[in-house]
Design a protein around this motif. Sequence first.
Motif, mmCIF file in Angstrom:
data_model
loop_
_atom_site.group_PDB
_atom_site.id
_atom_site.type_symbol
_atom_site.label_atom_id
_atom_site.label_comp_id
_atom_site.label_asym_id
_atom_site.label_seq_id
_atom_site.Cartn_x
_atom_site.Cartn_y
_atom_site.Cartn_z
ATOM 1 N N ALA A 1 0.852 -1.189 0.000
ATOM 2 C CA ALA A 1 0.000 0.000 0.000
ATOM 3 C C ALA A 1 0.883 1.231 0.000
ATOM 4 C CB ALA A 1 -0.933 0.003 1.206
ATOM 5 N N THR A 2 0.264 2.373 -0.211
ATOM 6 C CA THR A 2 0.967 3.656 -0.192
ATOM 7 C C THR A 2 0.377 4.511 0.916
ATOM 8 O OG1 THR A 2 1.320 3.529 -2.583
ATOM 9 C CG2 THR A 2 1.617 5.683 -1.539
ATOM 10 N N PHE A 3 1.246 5.111 1.721
ATOM 11 C CA PHE A 3 0.817 5.919 2.857
ATOM 12 C C PHE A 3 1.213 7.378 2.628
ATOM 13 C CE2 PHE A 3 0.926 1.626 4.359
ATOM 14 C CZ PHE A 3 -0.065 1.536 5.327
ATOM 15 N N PHE A 4 0.220 8.238 2.486
ATOM 16 C CA PHE A 4 0.451 9.676 2.357
ATOM 17 C C PHE A 4 0.399 10.264 3.767
ATOM 18 C CE2 PHE A 4 -0.953 8.394 -1.807
ATOM 19 C CZ PHE A 4 -0.155 9.141 -2.655
ATOM 20 N N VAL A 5 1.570 10.574 4.297
ATOM 21 C CA VAL A 5 1.692 10.806 5.733
ATOM 22 C C VAL A 5 1.677 12.286 6.099
ATOM 23 C CG1 VAL A 5 3.005 8.665 5.956
ATOM 24 C CG2 VAL A 5 4.229 10.846 5.683
ATOM 25 N N ILE A 6 1.374 12.524 7.368
ATOM 26 C CA ILE A 6 1.467 13.859 7.948
ATOM 27 C C ILE A 6 2.399 13.775 9.156
ATOM 28 C CG2 ILE A 6 -0.866 14.430 7.178
ATOM 29 C CD1 ILE A 6 -1.756 14.204 10.115
ATOM 30 N N ALA A 7 2.743 14.920 9.713
ATOM 31 C CA ALA A 7 3.621 14.953 10.899
ATOM 32 C C ALA A 7 3.175 16.093 11.803
ATOM 33 C CB ALA A 7 5.075 15.124 10.487
ATOM 34 N N ALA A 8 1.917 16.019 12.216
ATOM 35 C CA ALA A 8 1.353 17.048 13.082
ATOM 36 C C ALA A 8 1.573 16.688 14.549
ATOM 37 C CB ALA A 8 -0.143 17.208 12.790
ATOM 38 N N GLU A 9 1.230 17.602 15.440
ATOM 39 C CA GLU A 9 1.446 17.362 16.865
ATOM 40 C C GLU A 9 0.665 16.154 17.358
ATOM 41 O OE1 GLU A 9 0.589 20.855 19.070
ATOM 42 O OE2 GLU A 9 2.210 22.049 18.187
ATOM 43 N N ASN A 10 -0.521 15.932 16.801
ATOM 44 C CA ASN A 10 -1.363 14.853 17.323
ATOM 45 C C ASN A 10 -0.939 13.464 16.880
ATOM 46 O OD1 ASN A 10 -2.116 15.036 14.663
ATOM 47 N ND2 ASN A 10 -4.314 15.136 15.041
ATOM 48 N N ASN A 11 0.034 13.347 15.984
ATOM 49 C CA ASN A 11 0.486 12.004 15.605
ATOM 50 C C ASN A 11 2.005 11.849 15.718
ATOM 51 O OD1 ASN A 11 1.303 13.460 13.261
ATOM 52 N ND2 ASN A 11 1.098 11.602 12.022
ATOM 53 N N GLU A 12 2.643 12.791 16.371
ATOM 54 C CA GLU A 12 4.107 12.768 16.466
ATOM 55 C C GLU A 12 4.624 11.486 17.102
ATOM 56 O OE1 GLU A 12 7.737 15.689 17.998
ATOM 57 O OE2 GLU A 12 5.634 16.197 18.385
ATOM 58 N N GLN A 13 3.905 10.968 18.110
ATOM 59 C CA GLN A 13 4.377 9.774 18.813
ATOM 60 C C GLN A 13 4.338 8.523 17.934
ATOM 61 O OE1 GLN A 13 1.673 8.133 21.857
ATOM 62 N NE2 GLN A 13 0.185 9.700 21.245
ATOM 63 N N TYR A 14 3.592 8.590 16.817
ATOM 64 C CA TYR A 14 3.473 7.418 15.954
ATOM 65 C C TYR A 14 4.395 7.466 14.737
ATOM 66 C CZ TYR A 14 -0.663 6.491 18.756
ATOM 67 O OH TYR A 14 -1.520 6.253 19.817
ATOM 68 N N LEU A 15 5.167 8.528 14.604
ATOM 69 C CA LEU A 15 6.074 8.623 13.458
ATOM 70 C C LEU A 15 7.066 7.462 13.375
ATOM 71 C CD1 LEU A 15 6.845 12.462 13.241
ATOM 72 C CD2 LEU A 15 5.217 11.111 11.908
ATOM 73 N N PRO A 16 7.530 6.882 14.496
ATOM 74 C CA PRO A 16 8.415 5.721 14.383
ATOM 75 C C PRO A 16 7.821 4.559 13.597
ATOM 76 C CG PRO A 16 8.556 6.631 16.588
ATOM 77 C CD PRO A 16 7.438 7.368 15.894
ATOM 78 N N LEU A 17 6.490 4.501 13.464
ATOM 79 C CA LEU A 17 5.866 3.439 12.672
ATOM 80 C C LEU A 17 6.252 3.529 11.201
ATOM 81 C CD1 LEU A 17 2.221 3.232 14.082
ATOM 82 C CD2 LEU A 17 3.932 1.418 14.080
ATOM 83 N N LEU A 18 6.751 4.677 10.777
ATOM 84 C CA LEU A 18 7.163 4.824 9.388
ATOM 85 C C LEU A 18 8.313 3.878 9.053
ATOM 86 C CD1 LEU A 18 7.027 8.713 8.981
ATOM 87 C CD2 LEU A 18 5.317 7.024 8.287
#
Length: 287
Positions: free
Chosen positions: A105-122
């Motif tokens: 799949a393709t993930f079009f990602v964001i990096a806002a304050e509300n998802n910062e803790q999940y960025l390592p999932l990238l």
Amino acid sequence: MGSVRVKKRLFLAAWLACAAAAVLLLAWRVCSPAPGCRAEDLASIPDDALMAAAVQNTRQGEPAQDNPAAPSGQAPRRVFLTFDDGPSKTTETVLDILKEEGVPATFFVIAAENNEQYLPLLARTAAEGHQIALHSCTHEYRDIYRNSAAYWADIKALKARIAPYLPGDVEELCWLRFPGGSTNTVSHKYGGRSIMKSLKAQAEEKGYHYIDWNVCAEDAVGGHPSASEIYRNVVGDVGDKTTCVVLMHDTRATKTTAEALPDIIHWFKEHGFEFCTVSALSDEKSP
């Protein structure tokens, strides 16, 4: 005589009220977005130019027997599962399902304050063969669509925030999806009517490919649609398309998308679709 006049006035007032209500209803129907889609989330008319090019190139490409489920002489069927606005807690479930089903799949990602803790999932997303693509850093329309400089500053900030979690050079990420789609009209409130036309031209000049969708899960709408509704939205949008770019979301609020995902994948498998990431369209992009 007085009672007759009163009745006439009451009748006229009632008629005017009904007429006003009818005008308001007509205005709402004309100005509101398509059912199930908020203007803030979806373009009213996605730009299908890339889809047309992809389908045309597919028909001119390899013979249909490369896709066993495609009838002889017909174009191979391809589906591009895309997820916007993650990563989030839901992304973990989505990745688990994709791994179990063996599809990319393709993930079009964001990096806002509300998802910062999940960025390592990238890191896991990339390691498991999925494509990371650019969506927005903040996803704040009033900020990113003020002008062209603001938009590209947002993309630069997004790259900086996701770079620590990705292998290779983040500058090589060349696929993006404009928040709201490339034909959204919400941006006009902030950057004028020509803002999207300018951004699309600049994206091409900078070497980016942008892509919308032609199949919509309608999962980022009010009312929290159920898994069965999301499934019906997707398969009902396919029609006779042989190239499907499916818009879904992997946010905290779209858990039912993850619930619907196995059935969506099974449907595409049963109907002979090959699963691809949007990078497969790179060589098919119209100049």
